[in-house]
Design a protein around this motif. Structure first.
Motif, PDB file in Angstrom:
ATOM      1  N   GLU A   1       0.773  -1.174  -0.088  1.00  0.00           N
ATOM      2  CA  GLU A   1       0.006  -0.040  -0.054  1.00  0.00           C
ATOM      3  C   GLU A   1       0.627   1.249   0.147  1.00  0.00           C
ATOM      4  OE1 GLU A   1      -3.974  -1.122   2.133  1.00  0.00           O
ATOM      5  OE2 GLU A   1      -2.368  -1.356   3.478  1.00  0.00           O
ATOM      6  N   GLY A   2       1.809   1.207  -0.693  1.00  0.00           N
ATOM      7  CA  GLY A   2       2.883   2.496  -0.817  1.00  0.00           C
ATOM      8  C   GLY A   2       3.580   2.618  -0.060  1.00  0.00           C
ATOM      9  N   GLU A   3       3.788   2.020   1.378  1.00  0.00           N
ATOM     10  CA  GLU A   3       4.614   2.255   2.191  1.00  0.00           C
ATOM     11  C   GLU A   3       5.753   1.150   2.351  1.00  0.00           C
ATOM     12  OE1 GLU A   3       2.854   3.995   5.958  1.00  0.00           O
ATOM     13  OE2 GLU A   3       1.813   2.508   5.411  1.00  0.00           O
ATOM     14  N   THR A   4       6.870   1.409   2.455  1.00  0.00           N
ATOM     15  CA  THR A   4       8.237   0.354   2.721  1.00  0.00           C
ATOM     16  C   THR A   4       8.486   0.060   3.932  1.00  0.00           C
ATOM     17  OG1 THR A   4       8.734   0.723   0.177  1.00  0.00           O
ATOM     18  CG2 THR A   4       9.990  -0.390   1.635  1.00  0.00           C
ATOM     19  N   ALA A   5       8.669  -0.863   4.522  1.00  0.00           N
ATOM     20  CA  ALA A   5       9.222  -1.399   5.518  1.00  0.00           C
ATOM     21  C   ALA A   5      10.503  -1.794   5.421  1.00  0.00           C
ATOM     22  CB  ALA A   5       8.318  -2.460   6.423  1.00  0.00           C
ATOM     23  N   LYS A   6      11.676  -0.991   5.910  1.00  0.00           N
ATOM     24  CA  LYS A   6      12.951  -1.390   5.804  1.00  0.00           C
ATOM     25  C   LYS A   6      13.217  -2.695   6.502  1.00  0.00           C
ATOM     26  CE  LYS A   6      15.003   2.253   3.318  1.00  0.00           C
ATOM     27  NZ  LYS A   6      14.038   3.443   3.340  1.00  0.00           N
ATOM     28  N   CYS A   7      14.117  -3.629   6.122  1.00  0.00           N
ATOM     29  CA  CYS A   7      14.606  -4.664   6.822  1.00  0.00           C
ATOM     30  C   CYS A   7      16.040  -5.316   6.600  1.00  0.00           C
ATOM     31  CB  CYS A   7      13.481  -5.787   6.864  1.00  0.00           C
ATOM     32  SG  CYS A   7      13.339  -6.489   5.297  1.00  0.00           S
ATOM     33  N   LYS A   8      16.524  -5.968   7.249  1.00  0.00           N
ATOM     34  CA  LYS A   8      17.771  -6.906   7.131  1.00  0.00           C
ATOM     35  C   LYS A   8      17.518  -8.089   6.274  1.00  0.00           C
ATOM     36  CE  LYS A   8      20.094  -4.582  10.968  1.00  0.00           C
ATOM     37  NZ  LYS A   8      19.298  -4.534  12.282  1.00  0.00           N
ATOM     38  N   LYS A   9      16.464  -8.739   6.713  1.00  0.00           N
ATOM     39  CA  LYS A   9      15.931  -9.932   6.267  1.00  0.00           C
ATOM     40  C   LYS A   9      14.571 -10.083   6.057  1.00  0.00           C
ATOM     41  CE  LYS A   9      20.119 -12.007   8.638  1.00  0.00           C
ATOM     42  NZ  LYS A   9      20.935 -12.600   9.645  1.00  0.00           N
ATOM     43  N   VAL A  10      14.053 -10.965   5.055  1.00  0.00           N
ATOM     44  CA  VAL A  10      13.073 -11.491   5.050  1.00  0.00           C
ATOM     45  C   VAL A  10      12.608 -12.712   5.043  1.00  0.00           C
ATOM     46  CG1 VAL A  10      10.982 -11.310   3.009  1.00  0.00           C
ATOM     47  CG2 VAL A  10      12.453  -9.275   3.049  1.00  0.00           C
TER      48      VAL A  10
ATOM     49  N   LYS B   1      19.783 -18.729  -2.548  1.00  0.00           N
ATOM     50  CA  LYS B   1      20.597 -18.978  -1.328  1.00  0.00           C
ATOM     51  C   LYS B   1      20.303 -17.673  -0.492  1.00  0.00           C
ATOM     52  CE  LYS B   1      24.813 -21.343  -2.974  1.00  0.00           C
ATOM     53  NZ  LYS B   1      24.419 -21.928  -4.180  1.00  0.00           N
ATOM     54  N   SER B   2      20.334 -17.958   0.793  1.00  0.00           N
ATOM     55  CA  SER B   2      19.784 -16.723   1.780  1.00  0.00           C
ATOM     56  C   SER B   2      21.021 -15.956   1.883  1.00  0.00           C
ATOM     57  CB  SER B   2      19.219 -17.480   2.942  1.00  0.00           C
ATOM     58  OG  SER B   2      19.878 -18.459   3.498  1.00  0.00           O
ATOM     59  N   SER B   3      21.927 -16.659   1.759  1.00  0.00           N
ATOM     60  CA  SER B   3      23.296 -15.599   2.181  1.00  0.00           C
ATOM     61  C   SER B   3      23.468 -14.669   0.908  1.00  0.00           C
ATOM     62  CB  SER B   3      24.563 -16.595   2.280  1.00  0.00           C
ATOM     63  OG  SER B   3      24.733 -17.427   0.837  1.00  0.00           O
ATOM     64  N   VAL B   4      22.883 -14.907  -0.090  1.00  0.00           N
ATOM     65  CA  VAL B   4      23.276 -13.969  -1.205  1.00  0.00           C
ATOM     66  C   VAL B   4      21.784 -12.962  -1.134  1.00  0.00           C
ATOM     67  CG1 VAL B   4      23.194 -13.788  -3.581  1.00  0.00           C
ATOM     68  CG2 VAL B   4      24.224 -15.741  -2.580  1.00  0.00           C
ATOM     69  N   ASP B   5      20.755 -13.358  -0.999  1.00  0.00           N
ATOM     70  CA  ASP B   5      19.680 -12.586  -1.096  1.00  0.00           C
ATOM     71  C   ASP B   5      18.951 -12.029   0.061  1.00  0.00           C
ATOM     72  OD1 ASP B   5      18.164 -14.790  -0.622  1.00  0.00           O
ATOM     73  OD2 ASP B   5      17.371 -15.121  -2.554  1.00  0.00           O
ATOM     74  N   ASN B   6      19.215 -12.718   1.331  1.00  0.00           N
ATOM     75  CA  ASN B   6      18.822 -12.135   2.725  1.00  0.00           C
ATOM     76  C   ASN B   6      17.205 -12.590   2.736  1.00  0.00           C
ATOM     77  OD1 ASN B   6      21.111 -11.040   3.237  1.00  0.00           O
ATOM     78  ND2 ASN B   6      20.379  -8.927   2.823  1.00  0.00           N
ATOM     79  N   CYS B   7      16.749 -13.589   1.688  1.00  0.00           N
ATOM     80  CA  CYS B   7      15.471 -14.165   1.900  1.00  0.00           C
ATOM     81  C   CYS B   7      15.373 -15.668   2.430  1.00  0.00           C
ATOM     82  CB  CYS B   7      14.688 -14.273   0.491  1.00  0.00           C
ATOM     83  SG  CYS B   7      14.838 -12.522  -0.231  1.00  0.00           S
ATOM     84  N   PHE B   8      14.658 -15.938   3.474  1.00  0.00           N
ATOM     85  CA  PHE B   8      14.525 -17.100   4.026  1.00  0.00           C
ATOM     86  C   PHE B   8      12.872 -17.734   3.641  1.00  0.00           C
ATOM     87  CE2 PHE B   8      17.704 -14.487   5.936  1.00  0.00           C
ATOM     88  CZ  PHE B   8      18.830 -15.517   6.270  1.00  0.00           C
ATOM     89  N   VAL B   9      13.072 -18.603   2.916  1.00  0.00           N
ATOM     90  CA  VAL B   9      11.599 -19.045   2.460  1.00  0.00           C
ATOM     91  C   VAL B   9      11.504 -20.631   2.956  1.00  0.00           C
ATOM     92  CG1 VAL B   9      10.330 -19.757   0.419  1.00  0.00           C
ATOM     93  CG2 VAL B   9      12.024 -17.955   0.416  1.00  0.00           C
ATOM     94  N   SER B  10      10.273 -20.815   3.563  1.00  0.00           N
ATOM     95  CA  SER B  10      10.021 -22.226   4.407  1.00  0.00           C
ATOM     96  C   SER B  10       9.661 -23.078   3.101  1.00  0.00           C
ATOM     97  CB  SER B  10       8.531 -21.990   5.248  1.00  0.00           C
ATOM     98  OG  SER B  10       7.759 -21.498   4.693  1.00  0.00           O
ATOM     99  N   THR B  11       9.506 -24.340   3.618  1.00  0.00           N
ATOM    100  CA  THR B  11       8.924 -25.273   2.589  1.00  0.00           C
ATOM    101  C   THR B  11       7.682 -25.566   2.628  1.00  0.00           C
ATOM    102  OG1 THR B  11       9.584 -27.095   3.851  1.00  0.00           O
ATOM    103  CG2 THR B  11      11.371 -26.670   2.241  1.00  0.00           C
TER     104      THR B  11
END
Length: 445
Positions: A272-281, A393-403
């Protein structure tokens, strides 16, 4: 929302909620969002009207099924091992204060066309019709070995280094026959297929030990416990926990677009047009579809009945495992049954699930061996869903996706994924040495 967070979690499925709770307790600043207006994502719990809307396109459910609000039908139904990792996490995070548990009545296994209670101790082995007299003695010796096994006490190892010898070797030392191995491997150690036989036996022995210790915990007919009102209570309990530690929850957030910088690293989430900044998703596969691959499909039948599953001693809650070999399949089939005694249905009604890893495109036919064990059903709903695993690779993109959730009717594999994600996100090992008695008061009420 235009703030900086340590972690933004997308989706309020069980895995995401547990992680959000653990990370909040660790002192991280967590924002948790979901595009839906309800908790639970894929693992949500539905009232009868919602169930009909989802699977029958909006017909109203028949009146004889009772009031819609008396139903809490879990979409991903799984029992918890009483001494298992999930219960340890609930105690570690103090979520037990938001939940009431009740022991599950029965744990059964399918063998040669019949359902049998799973024997899990030397005493039960001697009584079980699953084995002949001599086999009972051999199984009894094996159970005593497992019960006495202590990793740090070489005297209890009987000359076997379980980190080296395979499960097959341990089993042959005790001379157990194939049918016995089948139920121990699948109904006690809860392996999903037979690959475990050629792997080091340590994991197998620990799993059988966990089953036996969980069984002893409540002196009931099974090692499992289940929350009153079903698993839908869990995500909400973890949401409360997260809030206590300063985490923020937002439902009904459309789009939830993950933002990446020029190096491909996630730095925030926009809604909705707002960005929450973070280190990891952290998210479930549906939020980052280009970072996952399809690895399988689950077929399931959801049945509403007016009686318990036959041949389970009228158990009001029960798990039945149908090992792959018994059905000539590549993977096991699972029956899960719960009822009004766990407040998930109106009085006199039972909800049964039959689930398996789909090997065909026809769930009605494929699930037949499990459905035939249920007796007459009032209503039956069929469904399949795809299973995804992360490819990034979470070390590359800071994204941690569950199975995605597998077809098992217990939590062991789900929690494994949560713990491995926790290790990757924090770089720490989760310490789960807790006083297990903290969960028992609620379980015995």
């Amino acid at each position: 929302m235009d703030e900086e967070y340590d972690v933004v979690v997308l989706g309020t499925g069980l895995k995401e909620c547990i992680l959000s709770g653990l990370l909040s307790v660790d002192g991280l600043k967590v924002l948790h969002m979901d595009r839906n207006d309800y908790y639970g994502g894929e693992s949500t719990s539905l009232h009868l009207n919602q169930l009909w809307k989802r699977f029958r396109g909006g017909d109203t459910p028949p009146e004889q099924l009772g009031a819609s609000r008396d139903y809490n039908v879990d979409m991903i139904p799984k029992f918890m091992m009483a001494n298992g990792t999930l219960v340890r996490i609930l105690i570690h995070t103090d979520v037990t204060k938001y939940l009431n548990f009740k022991a599950v009545d029965g744990s059964y296994v399918y063998n040669k066309g019949k359902i049998h209670k799973v024997p899990a101790t030397d005493v039960e082995a001697l009584k079980s019709p699953l084995m002949g007299l001599f086999e009972k003695r051999r199984a009894r010796k094996f159970f005593i070995y497992v019960q006495d096994y202590e990793e740090n006490d070489p005297k209890s190892h009987e000359g076997l280094d379980l980190n080296k010898v395979t499960t097959r070797d341990v089993i042959s030392k005790y001379g157990l026959d194939d049918d016995t191995v089948d139920f121990i491997g699948h109904a006690l150690a809860l392996h999903k297929d037979d690959n475990y036989l050629d792997q080091p036996a340590m994991d197998f022995v620990k799993r059988v030990k966990l089953y036996a210790e969980s069984l002893a915990r409540f002196q009931g007919g099974s090692p499992y416990i289940y929350p009153l009102y079903g698993l839908g209570e869990l995500p909400q309990a973890f949401a409360r926990l997260s809030a206590v530690y300063g985490g923020t929850y937002m439902l009904s957030k459309p789009e939830c677009k993950v933002e990446f910088d020029s190096d491909g690293k996630a730095f925030g989430v926009t809604s909705e047009g707002e960005t929450a900044k973070c280190k990891k998703v952290v998210c479930d596969p549906s939020y980052l579809p280009n970072k996952v691959k399809k690895v399988g499909k689950v077929a399931r039948a959801i049945c509403i009945m007016s009686h318990p599953i036959p041949n389970t001693h009228d158990a009001h809650s029960v798990q039945v495992i149908l090992p792959q070999k018994q059905l000539g399949r590549k993977s096991d089939m699972y029956l899960f049954c719960c009822s009004y005694s766990h407040n998930v249905a109106p009085k006199g009604k039972f909800i049964a699930f039959v689930t398996t890893e789909a090997e065909t495109d026809n769930p009605e036919v494929e699930l037949k061996p499990g459905i035939e064990l249920l007796g007459p059903v009032d209503e039956i709903l069929f469904d399949t869903y795809d299973r995804y695993e992360p490819t990034n690779k979470s070390s590359v993109d800071n994204c941690f996706v569950s199975t995605s959730y597998d077809p098992t009717t217990h939590f062991e594999s789900t929690v494994k994924d949560v713990i491995s994600m926790y290790n990757q996100i924090t770089g720490k090992t989760l310490d789960l040495t807790v006083d297990l008695s903290a969960a028992s008061a609620a379980a015995e009420e």
